[in-house]
Design a protein around this motif. Structure first.
Motif, PDB file in Angstrom:
ATOM      1  N   THR A 248       0.965  -1.310   0.059  1.00 17.67           N
ATOM      2  CA  THR A 248      -0.085  -0.086  -0.309  1.00 17.67           C
ATOM      3  C   THR A 248       0.903   1.190   0.238  1.00 17.67           C
ATOM      4  OG1 THR A 248      -1.557  -1.223   1.128  1.00 17.67           O
ATOM      5  CG2 THR A 248      -1.995   1.214   1.248  1.00 17.67           C
ATOM      6  N   ALA A 249       0.431   2.288  -0.752  1.00 19.60           N
ATOM      7  CA  ALA A 249       1.055   3.446  -0.506  1.00 19.60           C
ATOM      8  C   ALA A 249       0.112   4.768  -0.133  1.00 19.60           C
ATOM      9  CB  ALA A 249       1.698   3.800  -1.873  1.00 19.60           C
TER      10      ALA A 249
ATOM     11  N   ALA B 185       0.908   3.347  -8.934  1.00 22.18           N
ATOM     12  CA  ALA B 185      -0.570   3.681  -9.492  1.00 22.18           C
ATOM     13  C   ALA B 185      -0.606   5.133  -9.670  1.00 22.18           C
ATOM     14  CB  ALA B 185      -1.619   2.796  -8.601  1.00 22.18           C
ATOM     15  N   HIS B 186      -1.852   5.318 -10.682  1.00 23.43           N
ATOM     16  CA  HIS B 186      -2.040   6.609 -10.996  1.00 23.43           C
ATOM     17  C   HIS B 186      -2.837   7.030  -9.952  1.00 23.43           C
ATOM     18  CE1 HIS B 186      -4.243   9.816 -12.994  1.00 23.43           C
ATOM     19  NE2 HIS B 186      -3.062   9.979 -13.909  1.00 23.43           N
ATOM     20  N   ASP B 187      -3.111   8.350  -9.688  1.00 20.55           N
ATOM     21  CA  ASP B 187      -4.081   9.224  -8.679  1.00 20.55           C
ATOM     22  C   ASP B 187      -5.388   8.435  -8.581  1.00 20.55           C
ATOM     23  OD1 ASP B 187      -1.838  10.679  -8.126  1.00 20.55           O
ATOM     24  OD2 ASP B 187      -2.656  12.580  -8.735  1.00 20.55           O
TER      25      ASP B 187
ATOM     26  N   LEU C 260      -5.248  13.517   0.664  1.00 23.61           N
ATOM     27  CA  LEU C 260      -4.439  12.241   0.804  1.00 23.61           C
ATOM     28  C   LEU C 260      -5.182  10.804   0.203  1.00 23.61           C
ATOM     29  CD1 LEU C 260      -3.639  12.394   4.539  1.00 23.61           C
ATOM     30  CD2 LEU C 260      -1.952  12.473   2.570  1.00 23.61           C
ATOM     31  N   LEU C 261      -4.276  10.266  -0.727  1.00 23.09           N
ATOM     32  CA  LEU C 261      -4.900   9.145  -1.320  1.00 23.09           C
ATOM     33  C   LEU C 261      -4.115   7.905  -0.828  1.00 23.09           C
ATOM     34  CD1 LEU C 261      -4.662  10.344  -5.104  1.00 23.09           C
ATOM     35  CD2 LEU C 261      -6.575  10.363  -3.466  1.00 23.09           C
ATOM     36  N   GLU C 262      -5.117   6.797  -0.701  1.00 25.44           N
ATOM     37  CA  GLU C 262      -4.372   5.273  -0.351  1.00 25.44           C
ATOM     38  C   GLU C 262      -4.581   4.679  -1.700  1.00 25.44           C
ATOM     39  OE1 GLU C 262      -5.271   1.512   2.589  1.00 25.44           O
ATOM     40  OE2 GLU C 262      -6.408   3.241   2.637  1.00 25.44           O
ATOM     41  N   LEU C 263      -3.469   4.164  -1.879  1.00 25.49           N
ATOM     42  CA  LEU C 263      -3.348   3.229  -3.166  1.00 25.49           C
ATOM     43  C   LEU C 263      -2.796   1.903  -3.038  1.00 25.49           C
ATOM     44  CD1 LEU C 263      -1.611   6.460  -4.131  1.00 25.49           C
ATOM     45  CD2 LEU C 263      -2.616   5.545  -5.926  1.00 25.49           C
ATOM     46  N   ARG C 264      -3.330   1.002  -3.658  1.00 30.92           N
ATOM     47  CA  ARG C 264      -3.037  -0.376  -3.558  1.00 30.92           C
ATOM     48  C   ARG C 264      -1.564  -0.714  -3.940  1.00 30.92           C
ATOM     49  NH1 ARG C 264      -7.771  -4.414  -5.624  1.00 30.92           N
ATOM     50  NH2 ARG C 264      -8.446  -4.508  -3.295  1.00 30.92           N
ATOM     51  N   HIS C 265      -0.781   0.043  -4.784  1.00 32.88           N
ATOM     52  CA  HIS C 265       0.418   0.029  -5.287  1.00 32.88           C
ATOM     53  C   HIS C 265       0.954   1.513  -5.333  1.00 32.88           C
ATOM     54  CE1 HIS C 265       0.166  -4.369  -5.611  1.00 32.88           C
ATOM     55  NE2 HIS C 265      -0.857  -4.289  -6.181  1.00 32.88           N
ATOM     56  N   GLY C 266       2.210   1.759  -4.991  1.00 31.75           N
ATOM     57  CA  GLY C 266       2.817   2.958  -5.049  1.00 31.75           C
ATOM     58  C   GLY C 266       2.926   3.645  -6.307  1.00 31.75           C
TER      59      GLY C 266
END
Length: 177
Positions: free
Chosen positions: A65-66, A90-92, A82-88
């Motif tokens: 997570t990122a 990944a696009h916004d 602040l966004l939570e992404l499954r993979h660093g």
């Protein structure tokens, strides 16, 4: 515009930190790994805002997570997302917004400075290195402090955010008041 912006950075174990950010009724919790330069990136991004950049970013990696900080500045106001992404990588657009706020640039800078001043008060720079695994970001913190001071805004706001406390085993505990 003034909010009750709070940012905490608590070292949870070797190479891991827990960050909380909140203001005006909302709060988000983030995790960061020492595998990237998360604290330095945050300090540099906020310094860039203070010195006039209109858009900048920072990212905390939590493997896999990122958490991505996106800052947009217009005049003295900053929109923080602040966004939570499954993979660093990944696009916004693939992220989930977990927190956002409109803040004054100097208010954001003072909150980040208070956060890392509190980190040094709790852990000391050598204790920080022992728990985080990397040197304390002293140069980046002082750069932000200088940028804020050169803008004519006092960097030594006396209000303190909630802090982390450690017990004898080195575990962290968040203060509630």
């Amino acid at each position: 515009m003034t909010t009750d912006l709070r940012i905490t950075w608590c070292l949870d174990g070797h190479g891991w930190a827990h960050c909380t950010v909140g203001a005006s009724g909302g709060e988000a919790e983030l995790t960061a790994s020492h595998m990237t330069s998360a604290p330095e990136d945050l300090l540099i991004a906020v310094t860039r805002l203070v010195t006039g950049e209109t858009e900048t970013r920072a990212q905390f990696e939590a493997e896999p997570t990122a958490y991505r900080w996106i800052f947009y500045r217009q005049a003295e106001e900053v929109w923080v997302r602040l966004l939570e992404l499954r993979h660093g990588g990944a696009h916004d657009s693939k992220g989930t917004e977990i927190w956002s706020a409109f803040l004054q640039a100097d208010e954001l800078a003072r909150a980040v400075i208070r956060c890392f001043d509190e980190v040094t008060r709790i852990y000391g720079e050598s204790g920080y290195r022992g728990k985080w695994g990397e040197h304390f970001p002293r140069a980046e913190l002082e750069s932000l402090r200088r940028a804020l001071a050169s803008g004519g805004v006092a960097a030594d706001d006396a209000s303190r955010p909630p802090s982390c406390r450690t017990n004898g085993r080195g575990d962290t505990h968040r203060a509630t008041g």
